[in-house]
Motif scaffolding. Structure first.
Motif, PDB file in Angstrom:
ATOM      1  N   VAL A 256     -22.733  45.702  21.736  1.00 55.84           N
ATOM      2  CA  VAL A 256     -22.809  46.878  22.600  1.00 55.84           C
ATOM      3  C   VAL A 256     -22.601  48.128  21.756  1.00 55.84           C
ATOM      4  O   VAL A 256     -21.518  48.347  21.211  1.00 55.84           O
ATOM      5  N   ASN A 257     -23.652  48.920  21.620  1.00 52.70           N
ATOM      6  CA  ASN A 257     -23.555  50.243  21.019  1.00 52.70           C
ATOM      7  C   ASN A 257     -23.564  51.234  22.175  1.00 52.70           C
ATOM      8  O   ASN A 257     -24.609  51.468  22.789  1.00 52.70           O
ATOM      9  N   MET A 258     -22.401  51.786  22.479  1.00 51.50           N
ATOM     10  CA  MET A 258     -22.235  52.597  23.687  1.00 51.50           C
ATOM     11  C   MET A 258     -22.584  54.061  23.439  1.00 51.50           C
ATOM     12  O   MET A 258     -21.961  54.724  22.612  1.00 51.50           O
ATOM     13  N   GLY A 259     -23.578  54.561  24.156  1.00 49.70           N
ATOM     14  CA  GLY A 259     -23.904  55.982  24.101  1.00 49.70           C
ATOM     15  C   GLY A 259     -23.024  56.735  25.088  1.00 49.70           C
ATOM     16  O   GLY A 259     -22.850  56.309  26.226  1.00 49.70           O
ATOM     17  N   ILE A 260     -22.452  57.847  24.632  1.00 47.11           N
ATOM     18  CA  ILE A 260     -21.606  58.683  25.480  1.00 47.11           C
ATOM     19  C   ILE A 260     -22.286  60.046  25.594  1.00 47.11           C
ATOM     20  O   ILE A 260     -22.262  60.840  24.644  1.00 47.11           O
ATOM     21  N   ALA A 261     -22.929  60.308  26.725  1.00 45.10           N
ATOM     22  CA  ALA A 261     -23.658  61.568  26.894  1.00 45.10           C
ATOM     23  C   ALA A 261     -22.684  62.739  26.846  1.00 45.10           C
ATOM     24  O   ALA A 261     -21.607  62.702  27.445  1.00 45.10           O
ATOM     25  N   ALA A 262     -23.075  63.785  26.121  1.00 40.74           N
ATOM     26  CA  ALA A 262     -22.205  64.957  25.966  1.00 40.74           C
ATOM     27  C   ALA A 262     -23.030  66.229  26.093  1.00 40.74           C
ATOM     28  O   ALA A 262     -24.073  66.373  25.450  1.00 40.74           O
ATOM     29  N   GLY A 263     -22.570  67.136  26.941  1.00 40.44           N
ATOM     30  CA  GLY A 263     -23.221  68.428  27.063  1.00 40.44           C
ATOM     31  C   GLY A 263     -22.711  69.370  25.985  1.00 40.44           C
ATOM     32  O   GLY A 263     -21.512  69.444  25.720  1.00 40.44           O
ATOM     33  N   THR A 264     -23.625  70.084  25.323  1.00 35.39           N
ATOM     34  CA  THR A 264     -23.255  71.051  24.286  1.00 35.39           C
ATOM     35  C   THR A 264     -23.912  72.386  24.620  1.00 35.39           C
ATOM     36  O   THR A 264     -24.797  72.450  25.483  1.00 35.39           O
ATOM     37  N   LEU A 268     -28.189  68.589  25.839  1.00 38.36           N
ATOM     38  CA  LEU A 268     -27.587  67.262  25.976  1.00 38.36           C
ATOM     39  C   LEU A 268     -27.838  66.412  24.741  1.00 38.36           C
ATOM     40  O   LEU A 268     -28.965  66.305  24.270  1.00 38.36           O
ATOM     41  N   VAL A 269     -26.774  65.792  24.218  1.00 36.13           N
ATOM     42  CA  VAL A 269     -26.902  64.834  23.124  1.00 36.13           C
ATOM     43  C   VAL A 269     -26.150  63.570  23.517  1.00 36.13           C
ATOM     44  O   VAL A 269     -25.273  63.598  24.383  1.00 36.13           O
ATOM     45  N   VAL A 270     -26.512  62.461  22.876  1.00 34.78           N
ATOM     46  CA  VAL A 270     -25.868  61.178  23.204  1.00 34.78           C
ATOM     47  C   VAL A 270     -25.409  60.508  21.913  1.00 34.78           C
ATOM     48  O   VAL A 270     -26.122  59.677  21.344  1.00 34.78           O
ATOM     49  N   PRO A 271     -24.208  60.852  21.425  1.00 38.02           N
ATOM     50  CA  PRO A 271     -23.672  60.136  20.266  1.00 38.02           C
ATOM     51  C   PRO A 271     -23.385  58.683  20.631  1.00 38.02           C
ATOM     52  O   PRO A 271     -23.077  58.368  21.784  1.00 38.02           O
ATOM     53  N   ASP A 275     -20.752  48.979  18.079  1.00 35.40           N
ATOM     54  CA  ASP A 275     -19.875  47.807  18.257  1.00 35.40           C
ATOM     55  C   ASP A 275     -18.665  48.132  19.128  1.00 35.40           C
ATOM     56  O   ASP A 275     -17.527  47.732  18.835  1.00 35.40           O
ATOM     57  N   ALA A 276     -18.921  48.839  20.230  1.00 39.19           N
ATOM     58  CA  ALA A 276     -17.830  49.192  21.148  1.00 39.19           C
ATOM     59  C   ALA A 276     -17.187  47.955  21.748  1.00 39.19           C
ATOM     60  O   ALA A 276     -16.015  47.989  22.149  1.00 39.19           O
ATOM     61  N   ASP A 277     -17.925  46.851  21.809  1.00 41.63           N
ATOM     62  CA  ASP A 277     -17.374  45.616  22.375  1.00 41.63           C
ATOM     63  C   ASP A 277     -16.309  44.993  21.475  1.00 41.63           C
ATOM     64  O   ASP A 277     -15.560  44.118  21.923  1.00 41.63           O
ATOM     65  N   GLN A 278     -16.230  45.439  20.212  1.00 39.21           N
ATOM     66  CA  GLN A 278     -15.238  44.897  19.282  1.00 39.21           C
ATOM     67  C   GLN A 278     -14.047  45.829  19.099  1.00 39.21           C
ATOM     68  O   GLN A 278     -13.158  45.546  18.298  1.00 39.21           O
ATOM     69  N   MET A 279     -14.010  46.945  19.840  1.00 35.80           N
ATOM     70  CA  MET A 279     -13.022  47.984  19.595  1.00 35.80           C
ATOM     71  C   MET A 279     -11.894  47.978  20.625  1.00 35.80           C
ATOM     72  O   MET A 279     -12.082  47.578  21.774  1.00 35.80           O
ATOM     73  N   SER A 280     -10.728  48.453  20.196  1.00 35.60           N
ATOM     74  CA  SER A 280      -9.568  48.583  21.074  1.00 35.60           C
ATOM     75  C   SER A 280      -9.672  49.886  21.865  1.00 35.60           C
ATOM     76  O   SER A 280     -10.529  50.737  21.597  1.00 35.60           O
ATOM     77  N   MET A 305     -26.799  59.213  16.478  1.00 32.29           N
ATOM     78  CA  MET A 305     -27.382  59.270  17.818  1.00 32.29           C
ATOM     79  C   MET A 305     -28.474  58.224  18.011  1.00 32.29           C
ATOM     80  O   MET A 305     -29.260  58.312  18.948  1.00 32.29           O
ATOM     81  N   GLN A 306     -28.519  57.225  17.139  1.00 31.29           N
ATOM     82  CA  GLN A 306     -29.544  56.192  17.224  1.00 31.29           C
ATOM     83  C   GLN A 306     -28.904  54.824  17.435  1.00 31.29           C
ATOM     84  O   GLN A 306     -27.754  54.597  17.074  1.00 31.29           O
ATOM     85  N   GLY A 307     -29.678  53.923  18.027  1.00 27.14           N
ATOM     86  CA  GLY A 307     -29.239  52.532  18.146  1.00 27.14           C
ATOM     87  C   GLY A 307     -28.426  52.202  19.372  1.00 27.14           C
ATOM     88  O   GLY A 307     -27.896  51.096  19.477  1.00 27.14           O
ATOM     89  N   GLY A 308     -28.301  53.139  20.328  1.00 25.96           N
ATOM     90  CA  GLY A 308     -27.534  52.855  21.531  1.00 25.96           C
ATOM     91  C   GLY A 308     -28.184  51.776  22.380  1.00 25.96           C
ATOM     92  O   GLY A 308     -29.413  51.663  22.434  1.00 25.96           O
TER      93      GLY A 308
END
Length: 394
Positions: A256-264, A268-271, A275-280, A305-308
């Motif tokens: 799981v590569n989790m994109g977190i949409a963020a307004g600037t 809009l960008v999505v960093p 590997d969010a599934d492996q994180m605390s 910003m790639q691979g989400g």
């Protein structure tokens, strides 16, 4: 000695940029690594430093121009003094080409005329002798995709209001946002399903441990780590929401590569948090804080910003109570979070006030069935209403 300043490598699959701002003008002294200009690409802003110390003698690409990778931007005269900017010669006017001779009347092939009449075609380019339209030309015209409809003309503006308008060219980032979102609507069979979640338990857990969490990990405990963990939990059960369509194949992602949409300020960008599934919880909160700061400062790289594989969009921070988020292609799912609002709820036969949030899952119905989408959203709801389920993997 003169040194050329050229467009640097812009990132994977990015081939051109727009010159946004020049910080220096011809005749200005520059130091090594001093910023000369800013380039806007589809997603990020790229700063171009001076490779040498000297004087900026000429700007080749003006603000607003589109430039390719390695295109010449400017010339720098090394040393203290610089020659005067070279005066560009005015291009000589070329003689206008002689008007083409009037095309003589040519009789189209009978079979071509019949096909044109049957398909209501009037303007077909002929490839036969002297431009004669052949049957093959009509068949090719029929098989050709229809041209995209032209944009509707802008409505006329009253003369007394025109001087109160301001016309500003869209940035490359805004153009890309517009194109990608419209492409998403045109490509995916997008559907949205809704639910609501009682945030009582998450808010209580956060309030109980936020001080200890900050003291140990050096980062605040927010809601996003809970939602990220809940989505990872649900994606494991409904893997098609974490998949994508590639031609006639379905590509399932076992990560799981989790994109977190963020307004600037620029759009809009999505960093992406890889590997969010492996994180605390702490690692997720640190990553969100780091990527959020970079997004606000315009310092995100293309790689970040790639691979989400899935995206979370939090419109609640702006006060949104309900919305239908648009998919971030080629992903097949996006979760919309909204404002937490106290509402009367019927619980155990009693009306009680609870902090409630509406959730929205937009998904690509080509790959995700309604059952899978609803199951995903219910699993997110269950995990948030009883966070112990995340520990027990239930």
């Amino acid at each position: 000695m003169s040194t050329e300043v050229r467009v640097p490598t812009l990132g994977e699959s990015v081939t051109e940029a727009t010159v946004a701002t020049w910080f220096k003008q011809p005749g200005d002294a520059v130091a090594v690594d001093e910023m000369l200009c800013e380039l806007e690409t589809d997603k990020v802003t790229v700063e171009v430093p001076s490779p040498v110390a000297g004087t900026l003698s000429e700007i080749v690409a003006a603000e607003g121009e589109t430039v390719g990778v390695d295109a010449l931007l400017a010339q720098i005269a090394e040393g203290d003094a610089a020659p005067a900017p070279a005066k560009k010669e005015e291009p000589k006017a070329e003689a206008a080409p002689a008007p083409a001779a009037a095309a003589k009347d040519v009789e189209d092939a009978p079979s071509a005329k019949k096909l044109m009449a049957e398909n209501n075609l009037t303007d077909v380019t002929g490839t036969g002798k002297d431009g004669r339209v052949m049957k093959e030309d009509v068949l090719n015209a029929i098989a050709a995709p229809a041209p995209a409809p032209a944009a509707a003309p802008r409505a006329p503006v009253a003369a007394d209001q025109a001087d109160r308008e301001e016309r500003v060219k869209m940035t490359r980032l805004r153009q890309t946002i517009a194109k990608r979102l419209k492409d998403s609507q045109n490509t995916a069979a997008m559907l949205t399903t809704y639910n609501e979640v009682d945030m009582t338990e998450v808010m209580a857990l956060r309030n109980e441990y936020k001080d200890l969490f900050l003291k140990k990990h050096g980062v605040k405990l927010g809601f996003m780590s809970f939602f990220t963990k809940a989505c990872v939990h649900a994606l494991n059960e409904v893997p098609e929401v974490n998949a994508e369509i590639d031609g006639t194949d379905i590509v399932y992602k076992n990560y799981v590569n989790m994109g977190i949409a963020a307004g600037t300020p620029t759009g809009l960008v999505v960093p992406v948090i890889n590997d969010a599934d492996q994180m605390s919880f702490a690692a997720i909160e640190k990553a969100i804080a780091e990527k959020g700061a970079k997004a606000r400062d315009g310092k995100l790289s293309m790689a970040e910003m790639q691979g989400g594989t899935f995206t979370i969009s939090n419109g609640g921070v702006y006060g949104s109570l309900m919305s239908s988020p648009i998919l971030n292609p080629p992903q097949s799912g996006i979760l919309g979070m909204h404002k937490i609002q106290d509402r009367p709820m019927a619980i155990g036969g009693q009306v009680v006030i609870r902090p409630m949030m509406y959730l929205a899952l937009s998904y690509d119905h080509r790959i995700v069935d309604g059952k899978g989408a609803v199951t995903f959203l219910v699993r997110v709801k269950e995990a948030l209403e009883d966070p112990r389920r995340l520990l027990m993997d239930l």
